[in-house]
Each structure stands twice: as structure tokens, then as C-alpha cells.
Design a protein around this motif. Structure first.
Motif, PDB file in Angstrom:
ATOM      1  N   ASP A 165       3.488  -5.968   3.388  1.00 22.72           N
ATOM      2  CA  ASP A 165       3.205  -5.039   4.488  1.00 22.72           C
ATOM      3  C   ASP A 165       3.132  -5.890   5.966  1.00 22.72           C
ATOM      4  OD1 ASP A 165       2.381  -3.022   5.634  1.00 22.72           O
ATOM      5  OD2 ASP A 165       0.178  -3.587   5.577  1.00 22.72           O
ATOM      6  N   GLU A 192      -5.072   1.372   2.516  1.00 18.32           N
ATOM      7  CA  GLU A 192      -5.047   0.403   3.643  1.00 18.32           C
ATOM      8  C   GLU A 192      -5.055   0.760   5.106  1.00 18.32           C
ATOM      9  OE1 GLU A 192      -3.013  -2.633   5.966  1.00 18.32           O
ATOM     10  OE2 GLU A 192      -2.371  -0.591   5.766  1.00 18.32           O
ATOM     11  N   GLU A 193      -4.563   1.918   5.254  1.00 22.07           N
ATOM     12  CA  GLU A 193      -4.697   2.475   6.564  1.00 22.07           C
ATOM     13  C   GLU A 193      -6.007   3.051   6.894  1.00 22.07           C
ATOM     14  OE1 GLU A 193      -2.232   1.860   8.424  1.00 22.07           O
ATOM     15  OE2 GLU A 193      -0.438   1.891   7.515  1.00 22.07           O
ATOM     16  N   HIS A 205       0.856  -1.186  -0.032  1.00 28.02           N
ATOM     17  CA  HIS A 205      -0.189  -0.129   0.116  1.00 28.02           C
ATOM     18  C   HIS A 205       0.891   1.241   0.032  1.00 28.02           C
ATOM     19  CE1 HIS A 205       0.518   0.948   4.212  1.00 28.02           C
ATOM     20  NE2 HIS A 205       0.711  -0.546   4.661  1.00 28.02           N
ATOM     21  N   ASP A 223       6.300   1.443   7.491  1.00 25.53           N
ATOM     22  CA  ASP A 223       4.894   1.094   7.038  1.00 25.53           C
ATOM     23  C   ASP A 223       4.400   1.971   5.863  1.00 25.53           C
ATOM     24  OD1 ASP A 223       2.545  -0.207   6.910  1.00 25.53           O
ATOM     25  OD2 ASP A 223       1.705   0.435   8.862  1.00 25.53           O
ATOM     26  N   MET A 224       4.821   1.593   4.607  1.00 30.11           N
ATOM     27  CA  MET A 224       5.336   0.446   4.072  1.00 30.11           C
ATOM     28  C   MET A 224       6.180   0.959   2.704  1.00 30.11           C
ATOM     29  SD  MET A 224       3.105  -2.253   2.044  1.00 30.11           S
ATOM     30  CE  MET A 224       4.463  -2.721   1.154  1.00 30.11           C
TER      31      MET A 224
HETATM   32 ZN   LIG Z   1       1.107  -1.258   6.450  1.00 27.88          ZN
END
Ligand SMILES: [Zn+2]
Length: 467
Positions: free
Chosen positions: A198, A174-175, A108, A140-141
Motif C-alpha cells: 500500500d 484501512e481507509e 487492504h 489504492d490498492m
Molecule cells: Zn491504501
């Protein structure tokens, strides 16, 4: 190690043959690939790819597309899809056999918010200092995004042709809400398998040497439940038996004492077997006993008492927030608590809700599952070919690193593929010390010593699993 002249000649010969066949590439990353990975990482940190106003994820995707196209990808094989304020990227590295299912490399490119005033340095300005790169996304990431992209370009430069297509998929939320991930999972629901950069990853000891590598094959599901008591309230000078705060407190006490039935799956069994020799004797013994008999009370008690392992032996639910009452001189009309659960694979949100209701044992309590768009997902099967490929890929950069299968506490992009039946493995080759993981936190940083071995790792892993 320096190569002897004869082996240099041999490798030139091998490369020449490889070029003619369009066959195997090398493991060792070129110095150009290392420099390129660092450049991509620094540039990527500079984009404020945070969900919400000013989200620069689309701009970051555009930059990465430029890099991939100038690295040998056909422009038509790198596609960016805008979704609301974000975007996701799909880059296809074409294989020789179109009948085979594609191998997905998943990452991501969005990051968690970071406030300049809280950080020692600007989180969106990459800083290299004392062998670390600092910045939001350093761990991350964006580090792994850079490694995956530079490895694919390095393989292109060596004219490597995989059998199956290798498709890089970079999600853009994604977050937060994982809408782009769900779109990607729907689009690639027929994939061969997913290698997720990830999750998983290596642990460095205090001496800076790699201790072990976690190969993530399962994830717990994340679920929040709101428990609420309401009643008409009244004057605090005339207390009554019914009191929303006391009722809630009684329920929370029961839930706090409750343990969900311990569970074991193929991944956690392998995890405990591998981890038992590294743990102190009492914990290691409990791990061995638990894998043989997951109903053993003594082993359960030992593992439950350790915050590192309690989440590995079953579903956990814990009170994380409370609110209630409306005035200091009034009986509360309302009291509520948030219960956060990390649910063992194979157990549904509904089953956990039913268990909370049963344990609460108070029919006046209302329960509401807070749907944040997450999902429960089954474990991916432990596959000998994946483990062997990861072992070989690690050996390209490190010596003798034990691989420990692991179950993550949730939630990464993998869950959306697992729930569709696509096996997904967290395989990030980033090694950091346990106390230096500042993902989502302040002053996130990653040792640059991960660059060369990380590139070698991805190159080998892609070649093994795409053929
Ligand atoms: Zn991540």
C-alpha cells in the motif's frame, strides 16, 4: 527478450529440478498470471468495498478466497473474519520450516468513497482505456492486491515451497478506522517482517520511463488538535477586550510562525542523500548540508520553503479549519480551530500538544487531542537484505531503477506493525507519473504496463525474503 533454444532446454531442466526439490520458481510471470491479475483487479473494482451501509468488503473477501482456493491454497488456509460491516482475509502459503517466523504480505481491500455523479465513469465499473485501468481502487490498492494474489498463485503453480510461511493479510477498513488492521497486527505480532503493498512505489518520468523507486521504511503520525476559546460574549455594539475570535487569531498567528525543531533519522538521511543528486542545485546542496548538520539554518530555510520537503525535516502543524461566533450582531462566545499535525517518528502526541500550548502562550486556550484511533510508530531499520531483495525484484521488471528510502506522511497499516516492533516496508511496485496519482481522488487510474513487471517483482521479492 526471446530465449535461445539452448536456454529454453536449460530452463526446462531447471524447472524439472526445481519441481523435484520443491525449490526455486522462476521470476518471469506466466501469461496466465498476467491475465489472472487483470481479471482479479477488474472484479475487485466491481465490489463497492466502502465502509458504511452497503459495504461489499465481505463479498470481495469471499471472491478472493475462491480465487486463492482454486489457485491451489487449501480452503482451511484461507480464512475470512467478519468485523462489524467489513471483513479481513488471511491466506497462509505454507513453508517447509515451521519454526521460522512468517513473512507477511499486507494490503487492504476497502477503498475510499467515490460518488458516481462526480466521476466521468462509474467508479465501481472497471474500464480499460488507452493502456489504463480506471476505477476506485485502481491505484489504492486493488492493483497491488491483484498482483500479490496472482503472484502467490503463480508460485504455487510452479510448486515453489518457501522456507518460512508467507501469509497474505488483507485488511478491510484501512481507509477508515483500521480496526481489522489492529486485529491483524495483534495476531501476527511475532512476524518476521511485513511487505506492505500500500505504500512505497515508483515514479515514471514524463517520457514514461521509471525514474526512481521509493522504499518506505517510516511514517509520520497523524494528529488533529482542537484549540478553543470560550467566553460569555455580549452585544456587538459594546465590544470588549476579550474576544474569542481575536484570541484565537493571535494564537494561530503564533503557531503559523512556529517551526518544530528539525529532525533527521536513518530513513530521511538516506532519502536526502539519494534525492540530492536529482534536485536542483540549491535544493540538492541544502539536502547534503542538512544530512551533515540538521541545525544548519540556511539548509533548513531552503527545505522549509519547499512543500515537497518541509514535511521530511520534522513535525509540521497547520491550521486546517476554523469555526466560531453565533450571530452577526453578537460578540463570539466561542472560536475554535483544528490544527493538523504530521508528527516525526519518535515524537509523541503528548509532546506535540505540549509544544502547541507553549507556543500559543495563552492559558485561556483549551486544547483537545482528537483521538481517531491512530498511533505514532518508530521507523523500521534500514535492512541490507530487504534493500537487496527489492533491488533484485525491481531488476526483474525494469532496468537500473535507483531505490530511495522514504518516510511516508502517514498513515498506512504499517504503523500498527511497527509500533509492535515488527519491521514493515512499503514496497508497492506500481510506477505512475507524479501528476497522475489520483488515489482517493477523482477518476483514479493506473497504467496496465505495471502488470507484467509488477508480477515479476512480487515473485522475486517473495522468494528472496521467504527463504
Ligand atoms: Zn491504501
Amino acid at each position: 527478450m526471446l530465449a535461445k533454444p539452448s536456454s529454453i532446454r536449460f530452463s526446462i531442466l531447471v524447472t524439472a529440478v526445481a519441481l523435484m526439490l520443491g525449490g526455486p520458481a522462476t521470476a518471469a510471470p506466466s501469461s496466465r498470471a498476467q491475465a489472472q491479475a487483470l481479471t482479479i483487479l477488474k472484479r475487485a473494482i466491481g465490489f463497492r468495498s466502502v465502509g458504511g451501509p452497503g459495504n461489499q468488503t465481505p463479498q470481495l473477501a469471499n471472491y478472493l478466497k475462491e480465487v486463492l482456493v482454486s489457485g491451489g491454497f487449501a480452503a482451511g488456509d484461507v480464512n475470512i473474519t467478519r468485523v462489524d460491516d467489513t471483513a479481513y482475509l488471511v491466506a497462509r502459503y505454507r513453508g517447509s520450516d515451521r519454526t521460522l517466523k512468517p513473512l507477511l504480505l499486507s494490503g487492504h481491500i476497502d477503498v475510499v468513497e467515490a460518488k458516481r455523479s462526480d466521476w466521468a465513469r462509474d467508479p465501481f465499473t472497471p474500464v480499460v482505456e488507452n493502456g489504463y485501468i480506471y476505477g476506485r481502487g485502481a491505484t489504492d490498492m486493488k492493483f497491488d492486491d491483484a498482483l500479490m494474489i496472482a503472484s502467490l498463485i503463480d508460485l504455487k503453480s510452479e510448486h515453489f515451497v518457501p522456507k518460512r510461511d508467507v501469509v497474505l493479510i488483507l485488511s478491510g477498513d484501512e481507509e477508515t478506522i483500521m480496526k481489522t488492521t489492529q486485529m491483524l497486527a495483534a495476531r501476527f505480532s511475532d512476524a518476521y517482517l511485513v511487505l506492505n503493498g500500500d505504500s512505497g512505489g515508483g515514479i515514471l518520468g514524463e517520457d514514461g520511463k521509471p525514474q526512481y523507486f521509493l522504499l518506505e521504511g517510516a511514517e509520520k503520525a497523524y494528529g488533529d488538535y482542537k484549540l478553543t476559546f470560550t467566553n460569555p460574549g455580549g452585544h456587538s455594539s459594546a465590544p470588549r477586550r476579550e474576544n474569542a475570535i481575536y484570541d484565537l487569531a493571535a494564537v494561530l498567528t503564533r503557531i503559523g510562525h512556529h517551526q518544530f525543531t528539525p529532525q533527521l533519522n536513518e530513513i530521511t538521511k538516506a532519502y536526502f542523500q539519494a534525492a540530492s543528486s536529482r534536485a536542483d542545485p540549491a535544493t540538492g546542496g541544502a539536502m547534503r548540508t542538512f544530512t551533515a548538520d540538521p541545525t544548519d539554518k540556511q539548509a533548513i530555510a531552503t527545505l522549509t520553503a519547499d512543500p515537497t520537503f518541509v514535511g521530511q525535516i520534522g513535525t509540521t502543524c497547520v491550521a486546517t479549519m476554523i469555526d466560531g461566533g453565533h450571530a452577526p450582531n453578537a460578540l463570539p462566545q466561542r472560536a475554535a480551530a483544528n490544527i493538523n499535525c504530521r508528527i516525526f517518528p519518535g515524537t509523541s502526541f503528548k509532546q506535540v500538544e505540549a509544544e502547541l500550548v507553549r507556543v500559543a502562550a495563552d492559558p485561556r486556550m483549551q486544547v483537545r487531542f482528537i483521538d481517531i484511533g491512530t498511533t505514532a510508530s518508530p521507523p523500521s531499520p534500514m535492512r541490507a537484505d530487504v534493500t537487496a531483495a527489492v533491488k533484485e525484484a525491481l531488476a526483474a521488471g525494469y532496468k537500473d531503477v535507483p531505490i530511495i528510502p522514504s518516510m511516508g506522511s502517514g498513515a498506512s497499516d504499517s504503523m500498527w506493525f511497527r509500533v509492535r516492533g515488527v519491521p514493515s516496508y512499503g514496497v508497492a511496485p506500481i510506477f505512475i507519473k507524479e501528476d497522475e496519482d489520483f488515489s482517493h481522488g477523482l477518476n483514479e487510474r493506473t497504467p496496465l504496463s505495471n502488470l507484467a513487471p509488477g508480477l515479476a517483482y512480487w515473485k522475486v521479492l517473495i522468494q528472496r525474503l521467504a527463504n
